[in-house]
Design a protein around this motif. Structure first.
Motif, PDB file in Angstrom:
ATOM      1  N   LEU A  87      34.637  44.167  46.565  1.00  0.00           N
ATOM      2  CA  LEU A  87      35.921  43.603  46.978  1.00  0.00           C
ATOM      3  C   LEU A  87      36.058  42.140  46.561  1.00  0.00           C
ATOM      4  CD1 LEU A  87      36.171  45.161  50.559  1.00  0.00           C
ATOM      5  CD2 LEU A  87      37.658  45.680  48.612  1.00  0.00           C
ATOM      6  N   LEU A 129      36.522  40.474  56.921  1.00  0.00           N
ATOM      7  CA  LEU A 129      36.317  41.248  58.153  1.00  0.00           C
ATOM      8  C   LEU A 129      34.934  41.884  58.174  1.00  0.00           C
ATOM      9  CD1 LEU A 129      39.790  42.970  58.643  1.00  0.00           C
ATOM     10  CD2 LEU A 129      38.614  41.555  60.337  1.00  0.00           C
ATOM     11  N   PHE A 130      34.558  42.511  57.055  1.00  0.00           N
ATOM     12  CA  PHE A 130      33.246  43.160  56.958  1.00  0.00           C
ATOM     13  C   PHE A 130      32.123  42.142  57.128  1.00  0.00           C
ATOM     14  CE2 PHE A 130      35.016  46.766  54.080  1.00  0.00           C
ATOM     15  CZ  PHE A 130      35.476  47.427  55.201  1.00  0.00           C
ATOM     16  N   LEU A 134      44.482  41.541  49.915  1.00  0.00           N
ATOM     17  CA  LEU A 134      43.990  42.560  50.855  1.00  0.00           C
ATOM     18  C   LEU A 134      42.488  42.769  50.691  1.00  0.00           C
ATOM     19  CD1 LEU A 134      46.839  45.251  50.700  1.00  0.00           C
ATOM     20  CD2 LEU A 134      46.284  43.738  52.614  1.00  0.00           C
ATOM     21  N   SER A 135      42.004  42.703  49.463  1.00  0.00           N
ATOM     22  CA  SER A 135      40.573  42.899  49.193  1.00  0.00           C
ATOM     23  C   SER A 135      39.733  41.810  49.842  1.00  0.00           C
ATOM     24  CB  SER A 135      40.313  42.927  47.684  1.00  0.00           C
ATOM     25  OG  SER A 135      40.915  44.057  47.094  1.00  0.00           O
ATOM     26  N   THR A 148      39.800  42.017  53.671  1.00  0.00           N
ATOM     27  CA  THR A 148      38.928  43.107  54.124  1.00  0.00           C
ATOM     28  C   THR A 148      37.465  42.699  54.046  1.00  0.00           C
ATOM     29  OG1 THR A 148      40.533  44.743  53.345  1.00  0.00           O
ATOM     30  CG2 THR A 148      38.306  45.531  53.790  1.00  0.00           C
TER      31      THR A 148
END
Length: 307
Positions: free
Chosen positions: A244, A15-16, A8-9, A12
């Motif tokens: 992350l 995406l960023f 998940l990290s 994410t």
């Protein structure tokens, strides 16, 4: 189940990072590339150190270090690696990338970032004496083919005189310096205070870039309408993404992180298509997917998948 947080990290973070190409492209309309890099990395450092000095520090670190044997100390070698990665990923790479982005589309820049994997594998072969397999040659070939097409848009003649080609070369060069950071970051990912590591990396880069911008007499006062984009890229695409990625490397390993991170190129192309209305041709999408297939082949381990 605990490894799900690693996955998940990194998703994410992709995406960023993916949306940052679009937001940077918007800012380039009114702000110089060097000024954007100086402001975003400085703001990222301020954000991270603000978290570290706040009551949130221990809560965040406890979440990041839950069920982990992380190291509390940071020695001289760690600081040397930190300085090298900061200069590589927070100074040289963003300058090259933003200048390249100014001369090509956000879609093209996002897809070309995949070439970073080729540099990572090549450095691993040299530094860690890894053996090159037949599948690795195939994966690398697909990456090179995709990169050549995206850099030249399929037009080999007179490409040296095209502004977009120069921009693509700068993006590829930026990918090399980001790959240096990725390879060396595994030595820092097992530290407990990842906020300090990420904050210092951002701040070193931001300070050097700020001094360079001031020396060149550039304005560091962004237009008001650009501030939301600056804050998002600083806080999420740089500051939060650094933490992350370190956390993901610790949880699922650098190999899996390297295999998943190229998704940011696909996200970046989609964001540029939706927000900027940039063309995403079938050929660009096809060669972008070809590069992703190359990445998958490079990281695919048939022995593990069959066990």
């Amino acid at each position: 189940m605990k490894r799900i947080w690693g996955y998940l990290s990194i998703i994410t973070a992709t995406l960023f990072f993916g949306i940052s190409a679009t937001f940077n492209k918007i800012m380039l309309q009114e702000i110089e590339p060097l000024a954007i890099a100086a402001l975003t990395y400085t703001l990222a450092g301020i954000f991270l150190f603000s978290i570290r000095q706040s009551p949130l520090k221990e809560k965040v670190l406890n979440i990041l270090n839950k069920k982990n044997n992380s190291e509390n100390y940071i020695n001289r070698r760690d600081y040397l690696i930190l300085i090298i990665t900061a200069i590589s990923s927070s100074v040289i790479a963003p300058i090259l990338y933003l200048n390249g982005l100014q001369q090509t589309t956000a879609v093209n820049a996002s897809l070309l970032i995949n070439i970073e994997v080729l540099f990572i594998i090549s450095m691993s072969l040299i530094l860690f004496k890894e053996v090159l397999k037949k599948k690795d040659i195939l994966g690398m070939s697909l990456l090179v083919i995709g990169a050549v097409y995206l850099a030249t848009q399929g037009e080999i003649a007179d490409i040296l005189f095209k502004e977009s080609f120069i921009g693509s070369l700068l993006i590829i060069a930026a990918s090399f310096f980001w790959s240096v950071d990725t390879v060396l970051s595994k030595y820092l990912s097992n530290k407990r205070d990842l906020i300090w590591i990420a904050g210092l990396k951002s701040s070193i880069g931001g300070l050097i870039l700020l001094l360079a911008a001031l020396f060149l007499g550039m304005s560091l006062k962004p237009p008001w309408n650009m501030i939301p984009f600056l804050l998002f890229v600083s806080i999420f695409s740089i500051g939060s993404a650094f933490i992350l990625i370190y956390f993901a490397i610790r949880e699922i390993g650098a190999t899996r992180v390297g295999a998943i991170f190229p998704l940011s190129s696909l996200f970046g192309a989609v964001f540029a298509f939706i927000i900027l209305g940039e063309p995403l041709t079938l050929m660009e999408l096809s060669f972008g997917l070809l590069m992703l297939i190359g990445v998958f082949i490079l990281y695919w381990n048939p022995k593990k998948s069959s066990s």
